[in-house]
Design a protein around this motif. Structure first.
Motif, mmCIF file in Angstrom:
data_model
loop_
_atom_site.group_PDB
_atom_site.id
_atom_site.type_symbol
_atom_site.label_atom_id
_atom_site.label_comp_id
_atom_site.label_asym_id
_atom_site.label_seq_id
_atom_site.Cartn_x
_atom_site.Cartn_y
_atom_site.Cartn_z
ATOM 1 N N LEU A 140 0.739 -1.233 -0.149
ATOM 2 C CA LEU A 140 -0.133 0.164 -0.057
ATOM 3 C C LEU A 140 0.897 1.194 -0.051
ATOM 4 C CD1 LEU A 140 -2.562 -1.141 2.681
ATOM 5 C CD2 LEU A 140 -2.930 -1.103 0.284
ATOM 6 N N VAL A 141 0.406 2.146 -0.650
ATOM 7 C CA VAL A 141 1.020 3.321 -0.818
ATOM 8 C C VAL A 141 1.230 4.190 0.675
ATOM 9 C CG1 VAL A 141 1.034 5.894 -1.939
ATOM 10 C CG2 VAL A 141 0.968 3.974 -3.258
ATOM 11 N N ASP A 142 2.398 4.692 0.955
ATOM 12 C CA ASP A 142 2.570 5.277 2.450
ATOM 13 C C ASP A 142 1.583 6.478 2.271
ATOM 14 O OD1 ASP A 142 3.215 5.643 4.750
ATOM 15 O OD2 ASP A 142 5.466 6.437 4.148
ATOM 16 N N ALA A 143 0.755 6.754 3.074
ATOM 17 C CA ALA A 143 -0.281 7.969 3.272
ATOM 18 C C ALA A 143 -0.423 8.038 4.774
ATOM 19 C CB ALA A 143 -1.194 7.844 2.208
ATOM 20 N N ARG A 144 -1.066 9.300 5.134
ATOM 21 C CA ARG A 144 -1.927 9.289 6.217
ATOM 22 C C ARG A 144 -3.302 10.055 6.109
ATOM 23 N NH1 ARG A 144 -0.347 14.460 9.665
ATOM 24 N NH2 ARG A 144 0.663 15.966 8.299
ATOM 25 N N VAL A 145 -4.169 9.438 6.420
ATOM 26 C CA VAL A 145 -5.578 9.776 6.315
ATOM 27 C C VAL A 145 -5.952 10.087 7.680
ATOM 28 C CG1 VAL A 145 -7.993 9.437 5.384
ATOM 29 C CG2 VAL A 145 -6.075 8.301 4.341
ATOM 30 N N GLU A 146 -6.043 11.341 8.288
ATOM 31 C CA GLU A 146 -6.360 11.777 9.612
ATOM 32 C C GLU A 146 -7.287 12.835 9.830
ATOM 33 O OE1 GLU A 146 -2.409 13.048 11.089
ATOM 34 O OE2 GLU A 146 -1.679 10.826 11.123
ATOM 35 N N ARG A 147 -7.660 12.973 10.983
ATOM 36 C CA ARG A 147 -8.679 14.080 11.406
ATOM 37 C C ARG A 147 -8.118 15.165 12.247
ATOM 38 N NH1 ARG A 147 -11.049 9.862 9.743
ATOM 39 N NH2 ARG A 147 -13.314 9.882 8.892
ATOM 40 N N PHE A 148 -8.467 16.474 11.920
ATOM 41 C CA PHE A 148 -8.063 17.625 12.975
ATOM 42 C C PHE A 148 -9.234 17.429 14.130
ATOM 43 C CE2 PHE A 148 -6.679 19.581 8.862
ATOM 44 C CZ PHE A 148 -5.395 19.621 9.061
ATOM 45 N N PHE B 46 -7.951 14.944 6.870
ATOM 46 C CA PHE B 46 -6.756 15.506 6.219
ATOM 47 C C PHE B 46 -5.976 14.474 5.666
ATOM 48 C CE2 PHE B 46 -2.041 16.417 6.210
ATOM 49 C CZ PHE B 46 -1.946 17.106 5.183
ATOM 50 N N VAL B 47 -5.483 14.263 4.173
ATOM 51 C CA VAL B 47 -4.925 13.439 3.433
ATOM 52 C C VAL B 47 -3.256 13.929 3.046
ATOM 53 C CG1 VAL B 47 -4.754 11.967 1.832
ATOM 54 C CG2 VAL B 47 -6.803 12.324 2.717
ATOM 55 N N GLU B 48 -2.546 13.148 3.507
ATOM 56 C CA GLU B 48 -0.913 13.267 2.925
ATOM 57 C C GLU B 48 -0.304 12.089 2.249
ATOM 58 O OE1 GLU B 48 3.136 15.615 3.936
ATOM 59 O OE2 GLU B 48 1.559 15.077 5.761
ATOM 60 N N VAL B 49 -0.268 12.037 1.096
ATOM 61 C CA VAL B 49 0.548 10.935 0.273
ATOM 62 C C VAL B 49 2.130 11.159 0.209
ATOM 63 C CG1 VAL B 49 0.515 9.613 -1.921
ATOM 64 C CG2 VAL B 49 -1.620 10.691 -1.089
ATOM 65 N N PHE B 50 2.687 10.295 0.849
ATOM 66 C CA PHE B 50 4.119 10.612 1.014
ATOM 67 C C PHE B 50 5.104 9.850 -0.158
ATOM 68 C CE2 PHE B 50 2.637 9.969 5.602
ATOM 69 C CZ PHE B 50 2.947 11.275 5.936
ATOM 70 N N GLU B 51 4.370 9.261 -0.993
ATOM 71 C CA GLU B 51 5.034 8.775 -2.202
ATOM 72 C C GLU B 51 4.729 9.461 -3.451
ATOM 73 O OE1 GLU B 51 4.949 4.457 -2.533
ATOM 74 O OE2 GLU B 51 4.766 4.194 -0.604
ATOM 75 N N ASN B 52 5.706 9.521 -4.400
ATOM 76 C CA ASN B 52 5.377 10.063 -5.810
ATOM 77 C C ASN B 52 4.349 9.021 -6.599
ATOM 78 O OD1 ASN B 52 5.663 11.488 -8.167
ATOM 79 N ND2 ASN B 52 7.406 10.350 -8.925
ATOM 80 N N VAL B 53 3.353 9.789 -7.023
ATOM 81 C CA VAL B 53 2.270 8.974 -7.800
ATOM 82 C C VAL B 53 2.186 9.739 -8.994
ATOM 83 C CG1 VAL B 53 1.017 8.251 -5.692
ATOM 84 C CG2 VAL B 53 0.584 10.448 -7.062
ATOM 85 N N ARG B 54 3.133 10.448 -9.629
ATOM 86 C CA ARG B 54 2.996 11.135 -11.053
ATOM 87 C C ARG B 54 2.904 9.979 -11.981
ATOM 88 N NH1 ARG B 54 3.588 16.293 -12.691
ATOM 89 N NH2 ARG B 54 4.346 17.079 -10.565
ATOM 90 N N GLY B 55 1.808 10.161 -12.992
ATOM 91 C CA GLY B 55 1.798 9.252 -13.962
ATOM 92 C C GLY B 55 1.350 7.998 -13.698
ATOM 93 N N MET C 65 -9.111 11.808 -0.751
ATOM 94 C CA MET C 65 -7.957 11.008 -1.342
ATOM 95 C C MET C 65 -7.945 11.162 -2.554
ATOM 96 S SD MET C 65 -8.355 7.556 1.201
ATOM 97 C CE MET C 65 -6.866 6.791 0.374
ATOM 98 N N THR C 66 -9.113 11.284 -3.414
ATOM 99 C CA THR C 66 -8.965 11.272 -4.836
ATOM 100 C C THR C 66 -8.581 12.574 -5.371
ATOM 101 O OG1 THR C 66 -10.893 9.863 -4.923
ATOM 102 C CG2 THR C 66 -10.688 11.232 -6.975
ATOM 103 N N ASP C 67 -9.041 13.685 -4.675
ATOM 104 C CA ASP C 67 -8.491 14.973 -5.009
ATOM 105 C C ASP C 67 -6.919 15.079 -4.735
ATOM 106 O OD1 ASP C 67 -9.267 17.976 -5.559
ATOM 107 O OD2 ASP C 67 -8.267 18.115 -3.750
#
Length: 341
Positions: A36-44, A50-59, A82-84
């Motif tokens: 799974l791509v390293d990311a965090r899906v958290e709540r304030f 809040f979503v942050e993707v830690f890996e390059n997903v370009r292309g 996450m889609t956005d």
């Protein structure tokens, strides 16, 4: 045309065990590690997501694994955000893998001044940037038409057929497939044809939503082992009452195969106290501890099917081939062979 990059999976918080299982199955098929791509899906603190993707997903060819189950609104917003995030990070294609499509029961205007929320959700997903949807047993097949993007709707019936052939070996001639209402006849008929069993119907009449006033069995179930088939089990009121009515009409035992085990409120307690010998659900919705501990509830995996479907989409090959039990048999090899589950 086959894709040049490897498929990449990312998961929200709705069903991480399923996402991890899909990644493991894809690793087995590919002969290389799929994680799974390293990311965090958290709540304030105010519960904003809040979503942050830690890996390059370009292309990249991205697959977001996120059922929109309870809490439906939170999980849906996670999927949209996450889609956005992926769209703004220049992902080449985004496929929403939605094992359980929430709001699917609001697929038409049954009364005046009511919404068609399934269509609204379809619009939101498309506007957010989803290019394709992969789901399982939509409550109503016409929901596929609510989207202007490709929708692949997988079916649990082939997996259920494999499970039934394994667990009812030697007793197949005594089975009767039962639809718990007239609206589910097509779904029940499909499974009945797959296992070569006759079909019966429980006709129910509601006085108001959530309450069943009367049930009548259409067909002779006397001396039969009945298998109730449906797509969703929510509070289990209808299911438990149908099982009792079948028993009262002479059924020797009653089992149920339900795709999506919503199992809210008193559902697990009702099932535990019912005449049903077993309820089989898929892992499209992450099971609670109460569900896992229930003596007569069993969970069958969907990861092998979803993993193969994702690989077929990525490769540009047929997804409809997974509608057949013969195709899924090798994919589930080991689970339904001697000594399997």
């Amino acid at each position: 045309m086959p894709a040049m990059t490897e498929p990449k999976l990312i998961s929200g918080n709705a069903n991480k065990p399923l996402a991890s299982s899909i990644a493991r199955r894809m690793s087995m098929h590919r002969g290389m590690n799929v994680s799974l791509v390293d990311a965090r899906v958290e709540r304030f603190n105010d519960q904003e997501i809040f979503v942050e993707v830690f890996e390059n997903v370009r292309g990249e060819d991205m697959y977001i694994i996120q059922p929109t189950s309870n809490p439906a609104n939170d999980n849906l917003m996670e999927l949209l955000i996450m889609t956005d995030a992926l769209k703004r990070s220049s992902a080449a294609r985004i496929t929403a893998v939605i094992p359980y499509f929430g709001y699917a029961r609001q697929d038409r205007r049954a009364k005046a001044r009511t919404p068609i929320t399934a269509k609204l959700v379809a619009n939101m997903l498309t506007e957010a940037g989803v290019d394709r949807v992969l789901t399982l047993d939509l409550h109503a097949a016409q929901i596929q038409g609510f989207f202007d993007i490709p929708v692949d709707n997988l079916y649990a019936a082939p997996v259920f057929a494999l499970d039934i052939q394994h667990h009812f070996k030697g007793k197949m001639d005594n089975l009767m497939v039962v639809s718990p209402d007239v609206g589910g006849v097509a779904r029940a008929r499909e499974l009945a044809q797959r296992i070569g069993a006759p079909l019966s119907i429980v006709d129910k009449r509601r006085e108001k939503a959530g309450e069943v006033a009367e049930m009548t069995v259409i067909g002779d179930v006397k001396g039969k082992a009945c298998i109730i088939v449906d797509d969703i089990c929510d509070t289990a009121g209808t299911l438990v009452k149908a099982a009792q009515v079948l028993t009262d009409n002479g059924a020797t035992e009653v089992h149920a195969y339900i795709t999506h085990g919503v199992l809210s409120g008193p559902a697990v307690e009702r099932i535990g106290n019912s005449v049903m010998k077993s309820l089989v659900v898929t892992d499209s919705i992450q099971a609670s501890d109460e569900v896992k501990a229930a003596r007569n509830i069993r969970i069958v995996p969907t990861a092998p099917m979803f993993a193969q479907a994702i690989l077929n989409i990525w490769n540009g090959t047929s997804v409809s081939s997974l509608f057949e039990t013969d195709t899924l048999g090798p994919i589930y090899e080991g689970l339904y062979t001697a000594g399997g589950a």
